[in-house]
Design a protein around this motif. Structure first.
Motif, PDB file in Angstrom:
ATOM      1  N   LYS A  16       0.846  -1.188   0.000  1.00 19.48           N
ATOM      2  CA  LYS A  16       0.000   0.000   0.000  1.00 19.48           C
ATOM      3  C   LYS A  16       0.887   1.246   0.000  1.00 19.48           C
ATOM      4  CE  LYS A  16      -4.209  -1.661   2.246  1.00 19.48           C
ATOM      5  NZ  LYS A  16      -5.097  -1.183   1.183  1.00 19.48           N
ATOM      6  N   PRO A  17       0.425   2.363  -0.572  1.00 22.07           N
ATOM      7  CA  PRO A  17      -0.904   2.593  -1.148  1.00 22.07           C
ATOM      8  C   PRO A  17      -1.012   2.222  -2.621  1.00 22.07           C
ATOM      9  CG  PRO A  17       0.323   4.636  -1.142  1.00 22.07           C
ATOM     10  CD  PRO A  17       1.227   3.606  -0.518  1.00 22.07           C
ATOM     11  N   PHE A  18       0.067   1.672  -3.185  1.00 21.04           N
ATOM     12  CA  PHE A  18       0.087   1.376  -4.620  1.00 21.04           C
ATOM     13  C   PHE A  18      -0.882   0.263  -4.992  1.00 21.04           C
ATOM     14  CE2 PHE A  18       4.317   2.571  -3.071  1.00 21.04           C
ATOM     15  CZ  PHE A  18       4.461   3.788  -3.704  1.00 21.04           C
ATOM     16  N   SER A  19      -1.097  -0.702  -4.072  1.00 17.24           N
ATOM     17  CA  SER A  19      -1.934  -1.858  -4.386  1.00 17.24           C
ATOM     18  C   SER A  19      -3.375  -1.467  -4.665  1.00 17.24           C
ATOM     19  CB  SER A  19      -1.884  -2.868  -3.238  1.00 17.24           C
ATOM     20  OG  SER A  19      -2.262  -2.261  -2.007  1.00 17.24           O
ATOM     21  N   ASP A  20      -3.781  -0.257  -4.269  1.00 19.38           N
ATOM     22  CA  ASP A  20      -5.154   0.196  -4.506  1.00 19.38           C
ATOM     23  C   ASP A  20      -5.282   1.056  -5.758  1.00 19.38           C
ATOM     24  OD1 ASP A  20      -6.084  -1.067  -2.181  1.00 19.38           O
ATOM     25  OD2 ASP A  20      -5.458   0.627  -0.943  1.00 19.38           O
ATOM     26  N   ILE A  21      -4.170   1.332  -6.426  1.00 20.32           N
ATOM     27  CA  ILE A  21      -4.201   2.169  -7.630  1.00 20.32           C
ATOM     28  C   ILE A  21      -4.666   1.327  -8.818  1.00 20.32           C
ATOM     29  CG2 ILE A  21      -2.775   3.528  -9.222  1.00 20.32           C
ATOM     30  CD1 ILE A  21      -0.981   4.221  -6.883  1.00 20.32           C
TER      31      ILE A  21
END
Length: 636
Positions: A16-21
């Motif tokens: 996170k926070p990339f996994s939600d992009i």
């Protein structure tokens, strides 16, 4: 330097926070990433440097420092730094040095700002993590429990009531009564029933979202006093040309706006849309959550019923300190002061009810309250030291009634009865000073693990009422006798080793000492308590005067009885484990759950999971060293 985009994307998808992009945006981000390598000990960011990148740690570890060189935090794989300067367009305030050989992904300022401005979930995560994950391992952090650091959004209790301009005053009054509010916002926009939209409006418009406000005072002074009809439209009595405040502004800014413009209400906006309405009473209510105000309320209470109603204020004070990034020592100390205040006020009320005491006494706090490490999930541990003139047949009826009054009152105020009976209601722990001196002398000079098993808590004691000099006398006796007695220290160490850190916590389940298989862990029993026990043993061995674990640890470090660096590691481990426990309890309160000490792995961030492993390992190593140092027969 070219980077394999697939590898970068795969890494981002795991953190996170990339996994939600969204995937498309994530691929674009990966294509713009640069890479940098720093050898252990080399500087990455220096104070005052103009930084144009956001740093994400691919492998290795870094240390973040304050400008004075004091350690601020350590970060590892998947963590990030450098966002503070980019968000505020300021030079570097926190220097960063590679703790070990470190590989980082560099994201340029334009890309970071694009993500931050257009992905609210990304922005929220970065902002929250910037506050909460970078916990100061030092217990010397300044108290920021004030209006100067709180954001307006903390004051919003519910969505505002919003009505269209053609609403009659009578209809507005009915709606205000139904909603239990004292004011209503007037808007030209079509807003669903009591639902203020926080989404951006895609239509370009110059119209203000809120054109006015009507309050109870307006209805009284502008309608009733003027003799107007109830069908009068709200626009005829509303206040227009409103002053508003943004949700991310500080509470003190809202307060200054109210004072400057002599208004009692301020609409709160986010993305140009109203999301709340605050009043001067909201600010006063928020400030009343300061621990000083809670203590004042305690001493103003006239009976136990009034004291019992303050439990919610204590919880609010605790949550506020967590929200404002107070460290564990600040929170523990504030909660201990509040706990002592409850005891003191209950003792005042008891003396009013039963008359003045027939002989002097001292009421003792034991355990976490005595150490200034109390939280909101706690039972009561207390005792009574009586004057040596104490005669059971003459005096014990009074002190029995007093003890029951106080302990029953504490239970009603949120401090549950001690399951082990370590309370002043137990006659064994309601004795004259000379008996207490005999207790401690026997515990220290003729120790056994069994006799010390339930008495270790008495080695954390503090006088909270009456002849507090007797508490100091007992502490002095402990210091004089304990550090000379290797057998006593060995027994204390053996008992301190009964609670071990949960190094199996991150597997499917751990086995608790009561035989339960569970995938949660009690962070007090398996975390903060064994560290406090361990530090207590070392402190007794060097004759430390402090009771707080951080204070004791400083004395232990100064005495140089620990291997180099182990004391600082232990301090950081205690702070981190304590803050995980504290944040868990605050989250329980936020979710309207009964707070506890049990944490499930799925509620931990990647950062917390990794650092808890490290903290538990530090505790395990410290226990191994303690077992070696205090083994029976070894010369200290």
């Amino acid at each position: 330097m070219a980077i394999e985009q697939v590898e970068v994307t795969d890494f981002f998808q795991r953190h996170k926070p990339f996994s939600d992009i969204p995937q498309q945006e994530l691929s674009h981000l990966a294509s713009r990433v640069e890479i940098a390598y720093f050898k252990a000990g080399s500087p990455i960011l220096t104070f005052g440097q103009d930084n144009q990148h956001w740093f994400v740690i691919r492998s290795g570890a870094v240390e973040v420092f304050r400008r004075d060189g004091e350690l601020y935090n350590r970060l590892g794989e998947g963590n990030f730094f450098g966002e503070l300067g980019l968000m505020r367009n300021r030079p570097v305030r926190f220097p960063v040095v590679a703790l070990e050989d470190t590989l980082v992904y560099l994201i340029d300022a334009d890309t970071f700002n694009h993500l931050f401005d257009n992905d609210e979930q990304f922005a929220d995560y970065v902002e929250v993590e910037d506050r909460s994950r970078l916990r100061d391992p030092s217990p010397d952090k300044k108290d920021n429990d004030s209006l100067l650091t709180a954001k307006v959004e903390k004051l919003i209790g519910q969505l505002p009531l919003i009505l269209p301009p053609n609403t009659s005053v009578q209809e507005a009054a009915l709606r205000m009564t139904e909603e239990g509010v004292s004011s209503v916002l007037i808007s030209n926009e079509q807003v669903p029933n009591n639902q203020a939209s926080t989404e951006n409006n895609d239509d370009d418009t110059d119209d203000e979202p809120v054109i006015g406000i009507v309050t109870d005072v307006d209805i009284r002074s502008r309608l009733v006093a003027q003799g107007l009809d109830l069908s009068t439209p709200v626009t005829d009595i509303m206040t227009s040309q409103l002053n508003t405040v943004q949700s991310n502004q500080y509470v003190f800014e809202a307060m200054m706006l109210m004072l400057k413009h002599k208004v009692m209400h301020l609409p709160v906006l986010k993305n140009s849309r109203p999301i709340g309405l605050i009043s001067h009473q909201d600010i006063l209510r928020y400030e009343s959550q300061n621990s000083l105000f809670v203590v004042k309320s305690i001493f103003s209470a006239q009976n136990v019923d009034e004291l019992a109603t303050l439990k919610e204020e204590v919880h609010a004070c605790f949550s506020r300190m967590v929200d404002e990034d107070a460290n564990s020592q600040m929170i523990g100390s504030a909660m201990a002061v509040i706990g002592r205040s409850f005891k003191q006020r209950l003792l005042e009320l008891a003396e009013e009810a039963f008359g003045p005491p027939p002989i002097p006494y001292c009421f003792l706090a034991l355990g976490s309250m005595a150490r200034d490490e109390q939280l909101i999930v706690t039972d009561q541990d207390n005792a009574l030291v009586l004057d040596n003139r104490f005669e059971p047949k003459v005096h014990d009826e009074y002190f029995s009634k007093l003890a029951n009054f106080v302990c029953d009152g504490l239970d009603r105020c949120g401090y549950t009865y001690c399951k082990g009976g370590i309370m002043a209601t137990n006659k064994k722990w309601r004795q004259p000073l000379n008996v207490w001196e005999q207790y401690f002398t026997q515990w220290i000079e003729k120790p056994t693990p069994e006799t010390l098993l339930n008495s270790a808590i008495f080695f954390d004691l503090d006088g909270v009422w009456g002849k507090k000099v007797w508490a100091e006398k007992l502490n002095r006796l402990i210091r004089q006798k304990a550090h000379k007695n290797s057998r006593f220290l060995a027994c204390m160490a053996r008992n301190a080793l009964l609670r071990t850190p949960p190094l199996g916590f991150f597997k499917d389940f751990v086995m608790e000492t009561d035989g339960r298989q569970t995938n949660s862990i009690n962070m007090k029993r398996r975390g903060t308590a064994p560290i406090a026990d361990l530090i207590r043993v070392h402190a007794l061995s060097v004759g430390a005067k402090g009771r707080n674990s951080f204070s004791r640890l400083n004395d232990v470090i100064d005495a140089k009885i620990l291997p180099p660096g182990r004391g600082a590691d232990l301090r950081d481990a205690l702070e981190f484990i304590a803050m995980v426990r504290i944040r868990h309890q605050a989250f329980d309160l936020e979710m309207n759950r009964v707070p506890d000490n049990d944490i499930e792995p799925e509620y931990l961030s990647d950062f917390e999971r990794k650092n808890l492993r490290d903290a538990f390992q530090i505790l395990s190593d410290a226990q191994k060293y303690m077992k070696y140092r205090y083994q029976p027969g070894r010369h200290l």
